[in-house]
Enzyme design. Sequence first.
Site: not given
Lengths: 270, 270, 270, 270
Positions: C21, C95, C150, C160, C167
């Site tokens: 992570s 997250i 992202y 995605y 996002k």
Amino acid sequence: MSYNLLKGKRGIIFGALDENSIAWKTAERAHEEGAEFVLTNAPVALRMGTINTLAEKTNSQVIPADATNVEDLENLIEKAQEILGGKLDFVLHSIGMSINVRKGKHYTDQNYDWTHKGLDVSAMSFHKLMQTLYKKDAMNEWGSIVALTYMAAQRVFPDYNDMADNKAYLESVARSFGYFFGKDKKVRVNTISQSPTPTSAGQGVKGFTGFMNYAEKMSPLGNATALECADYTLTLFSDLTKKVTLQNLFHDGGFSNMGVSQELMEAMEE
Amino acid sequence: MSYNLLKGKRGIIFGALDENSIAWKTAERAHEEGAEFVLTNAPVALRMGTINTLAEKTNSQVIPADATNVEDLENLIEKAQEILGGKLDFVLHSIGMSINVRKGKHYTDQNYDWTHKGLDVSAMSFHKLMQTLYKKDAMNEWGSIVALTYMAAQRVFPDYNDMADNKAYLESVARSFGYFFGKDKKVRVNTISQSPTPTSAGQGVKGFTGFMNYAEKMSPLGNATALECADYTLTLFSDLTKKVTLQNLFHDGGFSNMGVSQELMEAMEE
Amino acid sequence: MSYNLLKGKRGIIFGALDENSIAWKTAERAHEEGAEFVLTNAPVALRMGTINTLAEKTNSQVIPADATNVEDLENLIEKAQEILGGKLDFVLHSIGMSINVRKGKHYTDQNYDWTHKGLDVSAMSFHKLMQTLYKKDAMNEWGSIVALTYMAAQRVFPDYNDMADNKAYLESVARSFGYFFGKDKKVRVNTISQSPTPTSAGQGVKGFTGFMNYAEKMSPLGNATALECADYTLTLFSDLTKKVTLQNLFHDGGFSNMGVSQELMEAMEE
Amino acid sequence: MSYNLLKGKRGIIFGALDENSIAWKTAERAHEEGAEFVLTNAPVALRMGTINTLAEKTNSQVIPADATNVEDLENLIEKAQEILGGKLDFVLHSIGMSINVRKGKHYTDQNYDWTHKGLDVSAMSFHKLMQTLYKKDAMNEWGSIVALTYMAAQRVFPDYNDMADNKAYLESVARSFGYFFGKDKKVRVNTISQSPTPTSAGQGVKGFTGFMNYAEKMSPLGNATALECADYTLTLFSDLTKKVTLQNLFHDGGFSNMGVSQELMEAMEE
């Protein structure tokens, strides 16, 4: 197909070299849509190309002008208004040239005299054109000025060389001058950022065909053609887009907002 | 003024509440340009507004639909095709609502149930609409889908509250779904980012008049009106913009690319 | 390597699942740089991962919190201040989760309950976190809040899925809330848009390895690693970046500003 | 405050005129952080300013160089490596000048000889600098090159005149050359887009004080100072940002992502 979208409008179209040119297609379509205009190009380009064919087809006159030469631009703008019988409603700037590209100089090995010259032709010419139009008060209110550009102004395309920086300068000039042209004369100024297009100029860029294929695979609607670009340009010359200004408008089948496409991933896996 | 720009085209127009609505103006102008379409809105909006006047004027039928309800959307899309006699060429999404704004909840003190509900109405509805159109294969090739948005998706306008985040989501949906709609169906998807407009919805935002004045001072061509937005929307529905997709297009008199204007500096100095 | 860059600073780090992570690496590096912090994650993630190893290594306590639950966030923020002995200087939000991705639902065939849930976990949680920090006045002046994001928020990456829209919402929240946090509390809020990273979460995306290779070929400096992202995050927590706020910062070896690379063109020609 | 963030690193700093200069502050802070460097400026600037004071304070040597002159740049880069004892880790380009601004020529009434000269000094000098560094292989791997820029490259600030276009060119050069420097030498290239700063150069712009106040009101964290810019620049020279490249990084208290602020609306209402 004709909507009379530009009926009664007068303009100047720069950069029609031959029938592959976007400017050529724009002239043909503008004629179909009822516009009257003057064609212009640099003397050397006039000799190389076949602009007289276009002039006949569109019932237009050709006035030679070196777009880096303010006197030439003054003459052009005066003559155009005489010929067309009034102020101008639209202008298309479709001019670009890099000597570094032509001579095969890599971006990391520039000849700076050539870099300056390429900038002058490709980008500062747009300022000179607008400054001359502005000083001569040659545009009608709600007129529209468009320059063609390429996305190398925002992102790296290694073979595009110093034309990338020229296009960044050009787009900045559109915004900077567009402010004064908007506020003082109610004229809009925009750039169209077009797909790679197999014009005579475009094909001079190294690896152009491979790059066209890449862009085709990345664009959900495929690359935009010269004719489609002409159509889009007409909308910006029309009365339907009066409040669009200072914009850089991507006309590219969606390429500009793609991160990756399925076709590209598949092509890489093969 | 009519160019027959949309002759023979069929569509659905969401969000015409009353004659101040951008969707209302778009319907009027689309009708003038030869389009046939179905009008729709949420049942509550149909009761509050005066859509029947518009329906008569444009010779259109009204089909109620809650845009957050997939069954309603399915029914709408089926009925619209029956009424219009074929697949659709254009769709306008002009829907937005924030309960936090309505109830006066500050952005730093959100009620998250309301935040979710506002997102569902304002942004996820656009995904639901496109997913339903896509699954039903209801769009003709080279059709065009447009949603209206606002620049708060990119920059901070403090009173716009959670609508800023909703519009960011909406614009992302346009890109994300636009890719699949482009690739699989040859349909383009774009958003128009419009000047602040004194619609019934717009006027609900706190300090709207002061903000309109500010935007007017910042924009070299002034704020774009609802009617001008309608005209611009028509160009995106027309066959002249076939390769424009995944774009967020600013229609704002130049506001979006201004850092500061002389008028604003002068207003501050007074 | 340690510069004592975060000496005396206190924070909360969300999202350290395991040693792959980014949040895990950030915790390790923040510890080396002299920070003290509390670790947190959702109860289910705490069970799946190995966070206790990290807690021991960095001399930190773990406080479980479901980031979609405001009560959990209130408890976390209160406890963290008690444990650390004062207000907070930095917070990392790392997250993200899409049920549609996990369950293999295509973007054009979403289950909207899952879409709402994914948005709540991935993006609205960031608003909830900041609203709770703001209401409790839990941040020191010149504190720094960072969320990881992202580039699918700007451009299309087909696999995605709905995380792209999540996002986009997250980045909008950073700007919108960042304004109020800046003005009222002198706290900065930014997002880091990181290269594709082989975390446990990242690897769940379809075709991840092929995509990593593509991004590597497109990025002049190659993909950024989790450790490099941790380092970059520390600069944003430090006192050296006090006036950086409302920004979305690309940390990606240059990918975000590439149009095409030579390596990619060569890979396609093979 | 010192973290030894640049311990053992060698560089060149362009553009320190006097103690108001961002480059001056960067030199002071780089010295505190353990760097060794050479200072440089144009001969005329060396005479006007007080750079020797800085040189003494930071234990640096001054090498005059006209940044538009490739021979001067070659000499500078050779000498700097001799003096510092090795290849370079960082370079700061902080150079800008518009003769049109100095002479009071309006943007719509440019003297094009001056426009070319201003571009050469302000923007093409950055290409010349990088081309010389590249050809001489003068940068260490993971070195960092930074140029200072201004947001007029993206948006219109009417009094910024042709510097807007120069900065657009400069930022494009950063991307274009950054690709080759990254791929071939593992060197990163970025620009920092700084708040309006009361340097000797900045104060030359018309209406600067009024504009500073405007920017202060628009920025949630207020304008960034020269010292804060120096700090931010150091992070880009450090080993903590190795994968940040081709970026234009706003360092402006949030100005760049503001549409309007409450303070500005209040100031307008007064």
